[in-house]
Design a protein around this motif. Structure first.
Motif, PDB file in Angstrom:
ATOM      1  N   ALA B 225       0.825  -1.219   0.000  1.00 56.17           N
ATOM      2  CA  ALA B 225       0.000   0.000   0.000  1.00 56.17           C
ATOM      3  C   ALA B 225       0.854   1.263   0.000  1.00 56.17           C
ATOM      4  O   ALA B 225       1.951   1.299   0.549  1.00 56.17           O
ATOM      5  CB  ALA B 225      -0.909   0.000   1.232  1.00 56.17           C
ATOM      6  N   ARG B 226       0.290   2.270  -0.655  1.00 53.04           N
ATOM      7  CA  ARG B 226       0.907   3.604  -0.612  1.00 53.04           C
ATOM      8  C   ARG B 226       0.252   4.358   0.551  1.00 53.04           C
ATOM      9  O   ARG B 226      -0.962   4.531   0.590  1.00 53.04           O
ATOM     10  CB  ARG B 226       0.646   4.326  -1.936  1.00 53.04           C
ATOM     11  CG  ARG B 226       1.149   5.766  -1.967  1.00 53.04           C
ATOM     12  CD  ARG B 226       0.829   6.414  -3.300  1.00 53.04           C
ATOM     13  NE  ARG B 226       1.640   5.839  -4.350  1.00 53.04           N
ATOM     14  CZ  ARG B 226       2.750   6.428  -4.829  1.00 53.04           C
ATOM     15  NH1 ARG B 226       3.133   7.600  -4.380  1.00 53.04           N
ATOM     16  NH2 ARG B 226       3.449   5.855  -5.774  1.00 53.04           N
ATOM     17  N   VAL B 227       1.072   4.790   1.492  1.00 51.46           N
ATOM     18  CA  VAL B 227       0.560   5.393   2.733  1.00 51.46           C
ATOM     19  C   VAL B 227       0.943   6.870   2.781  1.00 51.46           C
ATOM     20  O   VAL B 227       2.031   7.260   2.364  1.00 51.46           O
ATOM     21  CB  VAL B 227       1.139   4.659   3.971  1.00 51.46           C
ATOM     22  CG1 VAL B 227       0.609   5.273   5.264  1.00 51.46           C
ATOM     23  CG2 VAL B 227       0.801   3.170   3.908  1.00 51.46           C
ATOM     24  N   MET B 228       0.022   7.661   3.299  1.00 50.59           N
ATOM     25  CA  MET B 228       0.288   9.099   3.396  1.00 50.59           C
ATOM     26  C   MET B 228       0.113   9.569   4.828  1.00 50.59           C
ATOM     27  O   MET B 228      -0.732   9.062   5.553  1.00 50.59           O
ATOM     28  CB  MET B 228      -0.702   9.840   2.492  1.00 50.59           C
ATOM     29  CG  MET B 228      -0.448  11.329   2.402  1.00 50.59           C
ATOM     30  SD  MET B 228      -1.781  12.111   1.481  1.00 50.59           S
ATOM     31  CE  MET B 228      -0.866  13.348   0.582  1.00 50.59           C
ATOM     32  N   LEU B 229       0.899  10.568   5.215  1.00 56.01           N
ATOM     33  CA  LEU B 229       0.764  11.182   6.530  1.00 56.01           C
ATOM     34  C   LEU B 229       0.000  12.500   6.395  1.00 56.01           C
ATOM     35  O   LEU B 229       0.312  13.315   5.525  1.00 56.01           O
ATOM     36  CB  LEU B 229       2.142  11.454   7.139  1.00 56.01           C
ATOM     37  CG  LEU B 229       2.935  10.234   7.606  1.00 56.01           C
ATOM     38  CD1 LEU B 229       4.367  10.651   7.966  1.00 56.01           C
ATOM     39  CD2 LEU B 229       2.262   9.587   8.810  1.00 56.01           C
ATOM     40  N   ILE B 230      -0.995  12.659   7.259  1.00 56.23           N
ATOM     41  CA  ILE B 230      -1.742  13.928   7.293  1.00 56.23           C
ATOM     42  C   ILE B 230      -1.819  14.373   8.748  1.00 56.23           C
ATOM     43  O   ILE B 230      -2.049  13.555   9.644  1.00 56.23           O
ATOM     44  CB  ILE B 230      -3.176  13.760   6.739  1.00 56.23           C
ATOM     45  CG1 ILE B 230      -3.120  13.291   5.276  1.00 56.23           C
ATOM     46  CG2 ILE B 230      -3.964  15.052   6.861  1.00 56.23           C
ATOM     47  CD1 ILE B 230      -4.490  13.178   4.615  1.00 56.23           C
ATOM     48  N   THR B 231      -1.637  15.659   8.975  1.00 57.05           N
ATOM     49  CA  THR B 231      -1.752  16.157  10.342  1.00 57.05           C
ATOM     50  C   THR B 231      -2.624  17.410  10.403  1.00 57.05           C
ATOM     51  O   THR B 231      -2.675  18.180   9.436  1.00 57.05           O
ATOM     52  CB  THR B 231      -0.365  16.475  10.946  1.00 57.05           C
ATOM     53  OG1 THR B 231      -0.539  16.816  12.317  1.00 57.05           O
ATOM     54  CG2 THR B 231       0.311  17.633  10.236  1.00 57.05           C
ATOM     55  N   ASP B 339      -3.443   4.712  -0.877  1.00 59.39           N
ATOM     56  CA  ASP B 339      -4.307   3.623  -0.393  1.00 59.39           C
ATOM     57  C   ASP B 339      -4.717   3.796   1.066  1.00 59.39           C
ATOM     58  O   ASP B 339      -5.769   3.328   1.483  1.00 59.39           O
ATOM     59  CB  ASP B 339      -3.568   2.282  -0.520  1.00 59.39           C
ATOM     60  CG  ASP B 339      -3.147   2.014  -1.947  1.00 59.39           C
ATOM     61  OD1 ASP B 339      -4.044   2.007  -2.813  1.00 59.39           O
ATOM     62  OD2 ASP B 339      -1.942   1.835  -2.198  1.00 59.39           O
ATOM     63  N   ALA B 340      -3.830   4.394   1.840  1.00 66.01           N
ATOM     64  CA  ALA B 340      -4.114   4.503   3.283  1.00 66.01           C
ATOM     65  C   ALA B 340      -3.501   5.783   3.833  1.00 66.01           C
ATOM     66  O   ALA B 340      -2.497   6.272   3.323  1.00 66.01           O
ATOM     67  CB  ALA B 340      -3.536   3.296   4.026  1.00 66.01           C
ATOM     68  N   VAL B 341      -4.159   6.308   4.853  1.00 64.51           N
ATOM     69  CA  VAL B 341      -3.711   7.567   5.437  1.00 64.51           C
ATOM     70  C   VAL B 341      -3.567   7.389   6.938  1.00 64.51           C
ATOM     71  O   VAL B 341      -4.396   6.745   7.573  1.00 64.51           O
ATOM     72  CB  VAL B 341      -4.744   8.682   5.129  1.00 64.51           C
ATOM     73  CG1 VAL B 341      -4.526   9.890   6.014  1.00 64.51           C
ATOM     74  CG2 VAL B 341      -4.685   9.072   3.667  1.00 64.51           C
ATOM     75  N   ILE B 342      -2.492   7.942   7.489  1.00 65.22           N
ATOM     76  CA  ILE B 342      -2.363   8.019   8.945  1.00 65.22           C
ATOM     77  C   ILE B 342      -2.538   9.482   9.336  1.00 65.22           C
ATOM     78  O   ILE B 342      -1.803  10.351   8.863  1.00 65.22           O
ATOM     79  CB  ILE B 342      -0.989   7.488   9.422  1.00 65.22           C
ATOM     80  CG1 ILE B 342      -0.886   5.993   9.110  1.00 65.22           C
ATOM     81  CG2 ILE B 342      -0.809   7.737  10.916  1.00 65.22           C
ATOM     82  CD1 ILE B 342       0.474   5.395   9.396  1.00 65.22           C
ATOM     83  N   LEU B 343      -3.567   9.724  10.159  1.00 64.48           N
ATOM     84  CA  LEU B 343      -3.851  11.083  10.601  1.00 64.48           C
ATOM     85  C   LEU B 343      -3.242  11.282  11.980  1.00 64.48           C
ATOM     86  O   LEU B 343      -3.541  10.532  12.903  1.00 64.48           O
ATOM     87  CB  LEU B 343      -5.365  11.293  10.689  1.00 64.48           C
ATOM     88  CG  LEU B 343      -6.131  11.292   9.367  1.00 64.48           C
ATOM     89  CD1 LEU B 343      -7.595  11.008   9.634  1.00 64.48           C
ATOM     90  CD2 LEU B 343      -5.988  12.615   8.650  1.00 64.48           C
ATOM     91  N   THR B 344      -2.411  12.291  12.121  1.00 61.16           N
ATOM     92  CA  THR B 344      -1.865  12.561  13.447  1.00 61.16           C
ATOM     93  C   THR B 344      -2.394  13.901  13.923  1.00 61.16           C
ATOM     94  O   THR B 344      -2.431  14.867  13.178  1.00 61.16           O
ATOM     95  CB  THR B 344      -0.327  12.574  13.445  1.00 61.16           C
ATOM     96  OG1 THR B 344       0.131  13.558  12.527  1.00 61.16           O
ATOM     97  CG2 THR B 344       0.223  11.215  13.053  1.00 61.16           C
TER      98      THR B 344
END
Lengths: 426, 346
Positions: B225-231, B339-344
């Motif tokens: 998966a392609r993962v993205m960071l969002i804050t 594909d997926a996002v990690i929200l901090t």
């Protein structure tokens, strides 16, 4: 424990020598007061001004408002843990110059304030009607700190300067006999002559870990609250100098004056004295920095209210900004789950004035909410005759005419229960 | 005062449900409840025009009906536009709401309608309109028209409109500050005692229920998966190139992190006034964990870390604003094939 408040009403403040209280006229000797403030190495000079209700006067940014009070000799320490030994507050006699205030101005750059004008004390016009502080007679203390200090060190110096000045002014009353003497009826979990009256507790946040407290930040008996769990306090401790706001509180509507005259505690006392309720005590608590921290505080607070205070109802108030709403609601939810009825007071967070943006929680059990307004009110204020500010930049900014937000007038959006600004659903 | 009144086929005297398809019609005087309305408005008030339309026709041909109605209302020189009351008739409520809203916005003429709180027209138009609470009973027609006439006169005269309970309209969902006599402390204790005594009490703020966000389908194989960071913690490159506001942000930014293994404190700053930002200033990876994500990328836990992270500031941000920010950010994520996002958050 029982506090005696010896009241000396003040209707006028003037500068002069010697310092004295004649009738209700308070004379302050600034030459005597100056060295007391300058005891702190961080402060290089200090100015004093006086502002009266109705004056065409604007002062700011206000760092704190404090009621001048002093403990009678032998009654304990003024602001214990900060100015003196950390002895228990709320014992013996405290002399109060009621109607007077010692207000500290901050010498900061406009861009460090919430908006350009910071927190303003407005002595006349519509904003003055909305702030309890505008009806007081103010001694304005304008400390100038030495260069190169951190912002926190500067704020700490303001805090100490303010309470030292307030105590020094309060001591002027010690030689006079008070106009009236007041004692509240005894309270506590052990009071047993009130069966049948609802047992009510107050749970108040005194800090929010949205910011880590400074190592030397005085909040509760001089402690910075780091690592503290909810603590039971006698209401008289709040009223008698055990708690001061955190250093950044001047953004959030908490001032020393309304700890000394805590609107919620005084309201509960009023009903306690009228034998409408059984005021069983208070908790001081803080808002957590994360969910783990929050759970620890909320669970501990709820347990104390249930098992130690054995309350049947509790009123809760918050501190600071948005995050503490979560702690407030969670504590109330836990209490409701234990069969303890609650009401909570929140601050205005709706910037688009929509109801959907008004609450930061949606907990069915937390269904009794008092909502302080303020975000929708702006006043057009005129040019005033006198501006008192710590820097020329601020003098220029505050002269007027200008538009000023309600939340920028000190006292209007107070979070200790003093506010009369309510957001209504239309 | 010149009044234009809108009615559906039933109240307009054309017929019941079997006439719901009947088209746009006009009468040059008061019809049905319009007669009583005229009476209640009193004085010089006249219903100069009544517009009647079948419920189905109005909903199915909304654009055409709205345009025709606007032309008629303008030509009639109306001072007030009244629609309904609609009670619990859903299509009638939606048509009345749409017409009132158009007359108000397009022509600047005050408009008023009445519906039951559950009428779907209420949810659609409550923020824009004064909708009198009609309940469901047609037997209450007179009471409802009394409130509509009173509020309508005030609107036409541009008077200050009081709170919903006083004026009889359904709460619109807007907050108005008001200086009250009792302090918050007294109200707080009053409310608790009423609650404890089992008396009716009114919370000063109703909770808003939100539609739950559906859980997305699980990622089958994270290692591809392609993962993205969002804050929403406000981390921005030095100088804040997108001028993201530290309170109630209206903007967001995407910032390139290709080829970097960590975020260096001298290259970033924080635009956020709601938390203690010192720890993020010291090491931005504490907020946007690029260092940890690179390790996962190297170890094959995730397929690829996206070359940009997205940042905005979540402090004191109203939903009317964050909905748009969320939509814009979601569109970009889709476009970029993430594909997926990690929200901090903070």
């Amino acid at each position: 424990m029982q506090l005696t408040l010896a009241n000396h009403p003040v209707t006028d403040i003037e500068f002069g020598a010697p310092a004295r209280l004649e009738g209700t006229v308070l004379t302050i000797d600034s030459d005597e007061l100056r060295p007391i403030v300058l005891k702190d190495d961080a402060i290089v000079s200090v100015d004093f001004e006086i502002a009266h209700p109705g004056d065409s006067c604007r002062a700011g940014p206000i760092f704190d408002v404090i009621e001048p009070r002093a403990k009678e000799p032998g009654s304990g320490a003024d602001f214990p843990g900060i100015l003196g030994a950390p002895v228990t507050a709320g014992i013996g006699t405290t002399h109060v110059l009621s109607g007077a205030a010692v207000s500290v101005l901050a010498e900061i750059s406009p861009d460090l304030t919430r908006s350009a004008t910071g927190r303003v004390l407005e002595m006349s016009g519509a904003p003055a009607e909305a702030s309890a502080y505008s009806s007081l007679k103010h001694l304005l203390v304008i400390p100038h700190t030495k260069a190169g200090l951190t912002r926190q060190a500067v704020e700490r110096a303001y805090r100490i300067a303010g309470i030292r000045a307030a105590v020094a002014v309060g001591r002027i009353a010690l030689t006079e006999s008070p106009r009236s003497v007041h004692q509240f009826d005894p309270i506590g979990p052990a009071i047993n002559d009130r069966s049948g009256l609802p047992r009510i507790a107050y749970v108040g946040q005194i800090f929010s870990r949205q910011r880590k407290p400074e190592v030397d930040e005085p909040i509760l008996y001089g402690a910075n609250t780091d690592g503290m769990l909810p603590v039971m306090l006698h209401p008289d401790e709040w009223l008698d100098g055990a708690i001061v706001p955190s250093l950044h509180s001047w953004f959030g509507g908490t001032e020393t004056y309304f700890y000394q005259n805590h609107p919620i505690i005084l309201d509960l006392y009023r009903r306690h004295n009228a034998r409408q309720i059984n005021f069983v005590g208070t908790l001081a608590t803080i808002a957590g920095s994360d969910n783990f921290d929050r759970e620890r505080h909320c669970k501990a607070a709820a347990s104390l209210v249930k098992w130690n205070l054995q309350a049947e109802g509790a009123v809760l108030s918050k501190y600071g900004g948005g995050l503490p709403h979560a702690d407030l609601a969670e504590t109330a939810r836990l209490l409701e789950g234990m069969g303890i009825k609650t009401s909570v007071m929140v601050s205005d967070v709706s910037r688009d004035r929509r109801v959907e943006s008004a609450l930061l929680f949606n907990v069915p059990e937390v269904n009794a909410i008092v909502y302080n307004g303020g975000n929708g009110t702006h006043w057009e204020v005129p040019k005033v005759n006198r501006v008192v500010a710590a820097t020329p930049e601020f003098t220029k900014l505050m002269t007027g005419p200008m538009t000023i937000d309600a939340s920028n007038i000190v006292g209007v959006t107070n979070q200790q229960g003093a506010s009369r600004m309510r957001a209504m659903v239309y | 005062m010149r009044v234009v009144h809108y009615l559906n086929q039933f109240f307009g005297g054309i017929g019941a449900e079997e006439q719901a398809g009947s088209g746009f019609a006009i009468r040059e005087d008061a019809v049905g409840p319009g007669k009583l309305l005229e009476n209640l408005l009193g004085g010089e008030a006249r219903v100069v025009l009544t517009i009647i339309c079948g419920d189905n026709y109005a909903v199915e041909n909304q654009e055409e009906v709205t345009a025709a109605a606007l032309a008629k209302v303008r030509a009639a020189g109306a001072d007030l536009f009244v629609a309904g009351p609609c009670f619990d008739a859903g299509r009638y409520g939606m048509a009345a709401g749409a017409l009132c809203s158009a007359v108000q916005t397009e022509l600047g003429i005050p408009a008023i309608t009445a519906m039951n709180a559950e009428n779907p027209g209420v949810d659609l138009f409550r923020e824009k309109l004064y909708i009198v609470d009609s309940g469901t009973s047609i037997a209450k027609m007179r009471d409802v028209l009394v409130k509509m006439a009173s509020l309508g006169k005030k609107l036409a005269a541009k008077e200050v409109i009081g709170p919903p309970v006083e004026e009889g309209y359904l709460p619109r969902g807007w907050l108005h500050d008001q200086l009250v006599n009792k302090t918050a402390a007294t109200r707080l204790v009053d409310m608790l005692l009423e609650k404890m005594n089992g008396k009716p009490f009114e919370s000063e703020m109703p909770a808003t229920a939100f539609v739950p966000v559906p859980m997305p389908a699980a990622i089958n194989d994270l290692s591809k998966a392609r993962v993205m960071l969002i804050t929403d913690g406000g981390l921005v490159p030095k100088g804040n190139p997108d001028r993201i506001e530290g309170t109630a942000a209206t903007r967001w930014g995407a910032y390139n992190i290709a080829g970097r293994d960590e975020l260096r404190s001298e290259e970033y700053e924080v635009s956020h006034g709601g938390y203690d930002t010192r720890f993020v200033q010291q090491d931005p990876d504490r907020l946007v964990p690029l260092d940890a994500m690179r390790e996962m990328e190297r170890n094959g836990v995730i397929g690829k870390l996206h070359d940009e992270f997205i940042s905005t500031c979540g402090r004191s941000n109203p939903l009317s604003n964050t909905r748009r920010l969320g939509r814009e950010i979601a569109e970009k994520i889709k476009r970029d094939g993430v594909d997926a996002v990690i929200l901090t958050s903070t």
